[in-house]
Design a protein around this motif. Structure first.
Motif, mmCIF file in Angstrom:
data_model
loop_
_atom_site.group_PDB
_atom_site.id
_atom_site.type_symbol
_atom_site.label_atom_id
_atom_site.label_comp_id
_atom_site.label_asym_id
_atom_site.label_seq_id
_atom_site.Cartn_x
_atom_site.Cartn_y
_atom_site.Cartn_z
ATOM 1 N N ASN A 74 50.230 40.159 36.508
ATOM 2 C CA ASN A 74 49.973 40.439 37.916
ATOM 3 C C ASN A 74 49.505 41.864 38.184
ATOM 4 O O ASN A 74 49.213 42.208 39.340
ATOM 5 C CB ASN A 74 51.235 40.167 38.746
ATOM 6 N N MET A 75 49.426 42.690 37.158
ATOM 7 C CA MET A 75 48.980 44.067 37.360
ATOM 8 C C MET A 75 47.527 44.132 37.816
ATOM 9 O O MET A 75 47.116 45.074 38.497
ATOM 10 C CB MET A 75 49.166 44.877 36.081
ATOM 11 N N GLY A 76 46.745 43.110 37.456
ATOM 12 C CA GLY A 76 45.344 43.111 37.858
ATOM 13 C C GLY A 76 45.135 42.936 39.349
ATOM 14 O O GLY A 76 44.024 43.149 39.857
ATOM 15 N N GLY A 77 46.176 42.576 40.071
ATOM 16 C CA GLY A 77 46.041 42.339 41.500
ATOM 17 C C GLY A 77 45.642 43.580 42.288
ATOM 18 O O GLY A 77 45.107 43.474 43.382
ATOM 19 N N ALA A 104 43.300 50.606 42.252
ATOM 20 C CA ALA A 104 43.557 51.651 41.264
ATOM 21 C C ALA A 104 42.272 52.363 40.869
ATOM 22 O O ALA A 104 42.221 53.597 40.779
ATOM 23 C CB ALA A 104 44.227 51.042 40.027
ATOM 24 N N LEU A 105 41.210 51.584 40.615
ATOM 25 C CA LEU A 105 39.921 52.191 40.280
ATOM 26 C C LEU A 105 39.412 53.035 41.440
ATOM 27 O O LEU A 105 38.840 54.116 41.233
ATOM 28 C CB LEU A 105 38.916 51.094 39.921
ATOM 29 N N PRO A 147 35.019 51.205 45.246
ATOM 30 C CA PRO A 147 34.525 51.831 44.011
ATOM 31 C C PRO A 147 33.005 51.959 43.982
ATOM 32 O O PRO A 147 32.472 52.980 43.537
ATOM 33 C CB PRO A 147 35.030 50.890 42.903
ATOM 34 N N LEU A 148 32.306 50.937 44.452
ATOM 35 C CA LEU A 148 30.845 50.978 44.456
ATOM 36 C C LEU A 148 30.337 52.067 45.402
ATOM 37 O O LEU A 148 29.366 52.772 45.091
ATOM 38 C CB LEU A 148 30.279 49.620 44.869
ATOM 39 N N GLY A 149 30.977 52.224 46.539
ATOM 40 C CA GLY A 149 30.584 53.266 47.483
ATOM 41 C C GLY A 149 30.759 54.653 46.898
ATOM 42 O O GLY A 149 29.880 55.514 47.023
ATOM 43 N N ALA A 175 47.072 55.719 40.483
ATOM 44 C CA ALA A 175 46.393 54.476 40.116
ATOM 45 C C ALA A 175 47.294 53.591 39.264
ATOM 46 O O ALA A 175 47.377 52.375 39.471
ATOM 47 C CB ALA A 175 45.099 54.792 39.373
ATOM 48 N N ILE A 176 47.985 54.197 38.302
ATOM 49 C CA ILE A 176 48.903 53.433 37.445
ATOM 50 C C ILE A 176 50.060 52.876 38.265
ATOM 51 O O ILE A 176 50.504 51.735 38.062
ATOM 52 C CB ILE A 176 49.433 54.309 36.291
#
Length: 440
Positions: free
Chosen positions: A57-60, A65-66, A259-261, A295-296
């Motif tokens: 579930n960390m990917g949620g 985080a990025l 992140p893209l911005g 982020a972590i």
């Protein structure tokens, strides 16, 4: 006693105690996840284990985080150009030593990040670090700044049907409709604006009473920016930087990707000469150093929320409230709010708490004789509680990311505890008053 032994309650209490004792937040979250899983009968290793669920579930929160890391890099890049020192000098002339005016101005700017230009916490690591020297000069208590920023990250989505607020109200409307209570999402604000007003009282108390006294801080160089000089006038390259920031906001809103911005802004600053090639590595390393820990924390917090959900203890906790309240509207409302506080602190998101508790709270509220408006108000307050004050919420991590750039702001005692006291307590009072008196 049975409710105190609930895995969610045990885990959140352990997390709060460990954080107050200043244990590293990541370790506190990991230990609390183990407490939740083991007390719910989950194995420590293997299929369906605590650690497996946590890691899965960390990917949620991977995008968040990025975003934090890249925002830190952008903040460092902007500071390297010197434009932040120019803007800070201009702001200093506007403020003219008025501490309370500056704090209220920050609260307004934070509000705009939720509704008018919905970029959420993106502005904090960019705007706040260069202002630290001004805060020091005015001897502003940074706990008041944290309260001002968190107010703007939280109150608008509760009370205003625009930006993130419209999303929050839409979730409320949808989940209530599933239980037979129909309130259009454009009408939700009619019943939640009082909650936002209660937070205004919390803000005013924080600024003008609790943290109104002057507080001394050392004038330390910002981490990674020790060799950056101060400028007081704009240069031609600053126009490029400002355009890059506008493009960053546009890209984020158009593609719904922070992140893209940020990446677009960094690339434009480099291509048009605002950011030199030799400073790119320093900006990236500095941004990672400042924002990497946060982020972590967001990743681990997402995994912790997954463990909380996997225990299935939230349903038992909510059902326990049903059994305890009997027919009392007062105790029913109070326990609904307190359970919402625990769930939000465990799951880490107000938006994600609504579906968890709505299925039980809606029929319970109607059974206790609450009006649909009161149920809406209680559900909104129960979901919003805990967002302020939670060690793993972006409503607290965001302010800390900017205020601790020089290492003089403690996340728990200078952000979480003040925002918890001034906003969760006022939200509880506001929710109770609205449910039992105004909308009853």
């Amino acid at each position: 006693m049975d409710m105190l032994m609930n895995p969610v309650v045990l885990s959140v209490l352990v997390m709060i105690i460990l954080c107050l004792l200043k244990l590293n937040i990541i370790l506190a979250l990991l230990i609390s996840a183990v407490v939740a899983g083991v007390s719910a009968g989950m194995p420590l290793a293997g299929d369906g284990s605590v650690m497996q669920v946590l890691i899965d579930n960390m990917g949620g929160q991977s995008e968040t985080a990025l975003s934090y890391v890249l925002l830190g890099c952008l903040a460092m890049a902007l500071s390297q150009t010197g434009i932040t020192s120019v803007l800070c000098d201009k702001l200093k002339k506007i403020v003219k030593g008025r501490r309370f005016f500056l704090l209220l101005l920050l609260a307004v700017c934070s509000c705009l990040s939720q509704n008018l230009i919905p970029i959420h916490i993106a502005f904090i690591p960019i705007l706040i670090p260069p202002m630290l020297s001004l805060f020091n000069e005015l001897k502003i208590d940074r706990r008041a700044v944290a309260c001002a920023l968190t107010f703007g990250l939280k109150a608008p989505y509760i009370a205003i049907p625009a930006g993130f607020g419209l999303i929050f109200h839409g979730i409320l409307s949808t989940e209530m409709a599933k239980s037979g209570i129909h309130i259009a999402k454009t009408d939700v604000w009619h019943y939640t604006w009082m909650l936002g007003l209660s937070m205004v009282f919390g803000l005013l108390i924080a600024i003008f009473i609790s943290y109104s006294r002057k507080r001394e801080y050392e004038d330390r160089p910002l981490q990674g920016l020790e060799d950056v000089g101060n400028r007081t006038e704009f240069s031609p390259k600053d126009l490029i930087t400002l355009v890059a920031l506008v493009i960053a906001v546009y890209v984020q809103l158009h593609y719904d990707s922070m992140p893209l911005g940020v990446l677009a802004a960094l690339v434009l600053m480099f291509l048009f000469g605002a950011l030199r090639w030799g400073n790119i590595e320093k900006a990236m390393t500095g941004g990672l150093g400042i924002m990497g820990m946060i982020a972590i924390i967001m990743l681990v917090a997402s995994g912790y929320g997954g463990v909380i959900r996997a225990t299935n203890a939230v349903d038992h906790l909510v059902n326990g409230v049903v059994a305890m309240v009997g027919g009392s509207q007062f105790y029913g409302a109070l326990l609904m709010l307190l359970v919402g506080l625990l769930v939000t602190m465990g799951i880490g998101t107000s938006f994600g708490t609504i579906p968890v508790v709505a299925a039980i709270y809606c029929p319970l509220g109607l059974k206790l004789g609450f009006s649909p408006a009161s149920v809406c108000c209680l559900l909104a307050a129960a979901a919003a509680l805990g967002d302020a004050g939670s060690p793993a919420s972006d409503s607290t991590l965001g302010p800390t990311s900017g205020l601790n750039f020089d290492g003089q702001h403690d996340h728990i005692w200078d952000t979480c505890v003040p925002t918890f006291l001034h906003y969760n307590l006022t939200l509880i009072v506001g929710g109770m008053v609205c449910a039992l008196m105004i909308f009853h």
